[in-house]
Design a protein around this motif. Structure first.
Motif, PDB file in Angstrom:
ATOM      1  N   UNK A  17       0.863  -1.149   0.021  1.00  0.00           N
ATOM      2  CA  UNK A  17       0.122   0.063  -0.144  1.00  0.00           C
ATOM      3  C   UNK A  17       0.977   1.133   0.016  1.00  0.00           C
ATOM      4  N   UNK A  18       1.521   1.532  -1.207  1.00  0.00           N
ATOM      5  CA  UNK A  18       2.527   2.522  -1.229  1.00  0.00           C
ATOM      6  C   UNK A  18       1.638   4.222  -1.070  1.00  0.00           C
ATOM      7  N   UNK A  19       2.431   4.997  -0.737  1.00  0.00           N
ATOM      8  CA  UNK A  19       1.838   6.444  -0.378  1.00  0.00           C
ATOM      9  C   UNK A  19       1.694   6.926  -2.096  1.00  0.00           C
ATOM     10  N   UNK A  20       0.351   7.607  -2.440  1.00  0.00           N
ATOM     11  CA  UNK A  20       0.287   8.098  -3.696  1.00  0.00           C
ATOM     12  C   UNK A  20       0.659   9.640  -3.845  1.00  0.00           C
ATOM     13  N   UNK A  21       0.001  10.342  -4.776  1.00  0.00           N
ATOM     14  CA  UNK A  21      -0.157  11.594  -4.997  1.00  0.00           C
ATOM     15  C   UNK A  21      -0.486  12.567  -3.914  1.00  0.00           C
ATOM     16  N   UNK A  22      -1.676  12.309  -3.236  1.00  0.00           N
ATOM     17  CA  UNK A  22      -2.176  13.025  -2.200  1.00  0.00           C
ATOM     18  C   UNK A  22      -1.315  12.808  -1.070  1.00  0.00           C
ATOM     19  N   UNK A  23      -0.993  11.668  -0.882  1.00  0.00           N
ATOM     20  CA  UNK A  23      -0.108  11.485   0.471  1.00  0.00           C
ATOM     21  C   UNK A  23       1.137  12.268   0.170  1.00  0.00           C
ATOM     22  N   UNK A  49       1.486  15.122  -1.290  1.00  0.00           N
ATOM     23  CA  UNK A  49       0.989  16.619  -0.927  1.00  0.00           C
ATOM     24  C   UNK A  49       0.875  16.639   0.539  1.00  0.00           C
ATOM     25  N   UNK A  50       0.495  15.629   1.158  1.00  0.00           N
ATOM     26  CA  UNK A  50       0.324  15.973   2.677  1.00  0.00           C
ATOM     27  C   UNK A  50       1.496  15.890   3.209  1.00  0.00           C
ATOM     28  N   UNK A  51       2.510  15.028   2.845  1.00  0.00           N
ATOM     29  CA  UNK A  51       3.989  14.815   3.519  1.00  0.00           C
ATOM     30  C   UNK A  51       4.607  16.054   3.303  1.00  0.00           C
ATOM     31  N   UNK A  52       4.505  16.806   2.193  1.00  0.00           N
ATOM     32  CA  UNK A  52       5.028  18.114   1.850  1.00  0.00           C
ATOM     33  C   UNK A  52       4.592  19.193   2.629  1.00  0.00           C
ATOM     34  N   UNK A  53       3.241  19.142   3.004  1.00  0.00           N
ATOM     35  CA  UNK A  53       2.881  20.018   3.892  1.00  0.00           C
ATOM     36  C   UNK A  53       3.199  19.812   5.380  1.00  0.00           C
ATOM     37  N   UNK A  54       3.312  18.580   5.857  1.00  0.00           N
ATOM     38  CA  UNK A  54       3.758  18.293   7.056  1.00  0.00           C
ATOM     39  C   UNK A  54       5.408  18.291   7.236  1.00  0.00           C
ATOM     40  N   UNK A  55       5.949  18.362   6.198  1.00  0.00           N
ATOM     41  CA  UNK A  55       7.445  18.195   6.202  1.00  0.00           C
ATOM     42  C   UNK A  55       8.192  19.063   7.401  1.00  0.00           C
ATOM     43  N   UNK A  68       6.228   6.484  -6.492  1.00  0.00           N
ATOM     44  CA  UNK A  68       7.098   7.058  -7.462  1.00  0.00           C
ATOM     45  C   UNK A  68       7.167   8.326  -7.797  1.00  0.00           C
ATOM     46  N   UNK A  69       7.003   8.567  -9.294  1.00  0.00           N
ATOM     47  CA  UNK A  69       7.008   9.890  -9.741  1.00  0.00           C
ATOM     48  C   UNK A  69       5.716  10.655  -9.290  1.00  0.00           C
ATOM     49  N   UNK A  70       4.513  10.255  -9.186  1.00  0.00           N
ATOM     50  CA  UNK A  70       3.328  10.679  -8.636  1.00  0.00           C
ATOM     51  C   UNK A  70       3.544  11.448  -7.174  1.00  0.00           C
ATOM     52  N   UNK A  71       3.920  10.680  -6.404  1.00  0.00           N
ATOM     53  CA  UNK A  71       4.371  11.045  -4.925  1.00  0.00           C
ATOM     54  C   UNK A  71       5.313  11.997  -4.925  1.00  0.00           C
ATOM     55  N   UNK A  72       6.320  11.897  -5.662  1.00  0.00           N
ATOM     56  CA  UNK A  72       7.358  12.774  -5.723  1.00  0.00           C
ATOM     57  C   UNK A  72       6.528  14.198  -6.215  1.00  0.00           C
ATOM     58  N   UNK A  73       5.784  14.351  -7.310  1.00  0.00           N
ATOM     59  CA  UNK A  73       4.990  15.353  -7.742  1.00  0.00           C
ATOM     60  C   UNK A  73       4.436  16.167  -6.655  1.00  0.00           C
ATOM     61  N   UNK A  88       5.131  19.764  -5.223  1.00  0.00           N
ATOM     62  CA  UNK A  88       4.003  21.123  -5.163  1.00  0.00           C
ATOM     63  C   UNK A  88       3.510  21.515  -3.839  1.00  0.00           C
ATOM     64  N   UNK A  89       3.700  20.541  -2.880  1.00  0.00           N
ATOM     65  CA  UNK A  89       3.205  21.066  -1.694  1.00  0.00           C
ATOM     66  C   UNK A  89       4.256  21.902  -0.774  1.00  0.00           C
ATOM     67  N   UNK A  90       5.565  21.407  -1.012  1.00  0.00           N
ATOM     68  CA  UNK A  90       6.601  22.027  -0.312  1.00  0.00           C
ATOM     69  C   UNK A  90       6.763  23.485  -1.154  1.00  0.00           C
TER      70      UNK A  90
END
Length: 91
Positions: free
Chosen positions: A27-33, A35-41, A63-68, A72-74
């Motif tokens: 269950x890997x983290x995706x795009x929205x995770x 974004x969240x992880x960038x906000x709570x960095x 992968x790429x979607x998580x990074x994006x 974006x959030x950071x």
């Protein structure tokens, strides 16, 4: 009072930081995770000092979607502030 509110907010948000066991290989983290992880960095960075299992970045990601989402959030959360600053006019 403000310090108490900030402390409680930080405690609540630490439940959603990377490395807390929510995501795994199945269950890997995706795009929205991302974004969240960038906000709570910043919270992840501070919490990671005291807990070696907490990371700034989720290692189990899509992968790429998580990074994006993460970048974006950071950028929007921290770097975007500089876009709205105006230079003071010199007299």
């Amino acid at each position: 009072m403000i310090a108490l509110i900030l402390f409680l907010t930080m405690i609540v948000l630490t439940g959603c930081v990377p490395g807390n066991g929510t995501n795994n290989a199945q269950n890997p983290a995706g795009f929205f995770w991302g974004i969240w992880h960038g906000w709570v960095a910043p919270i992840s960075l501070i919490t990671g000092i005291f807990n070696e299992n907490i990371r700034l970045y989720e290692t189990y990601n899509s992968g790429w979607w998580y990074d994006l989402g993460f970048y974006i959030a950071v950028i929007s959360g921290f770097g975007g502030i500089s876009f709205f600053r105006h230079k003071k006019e010199s007299d």
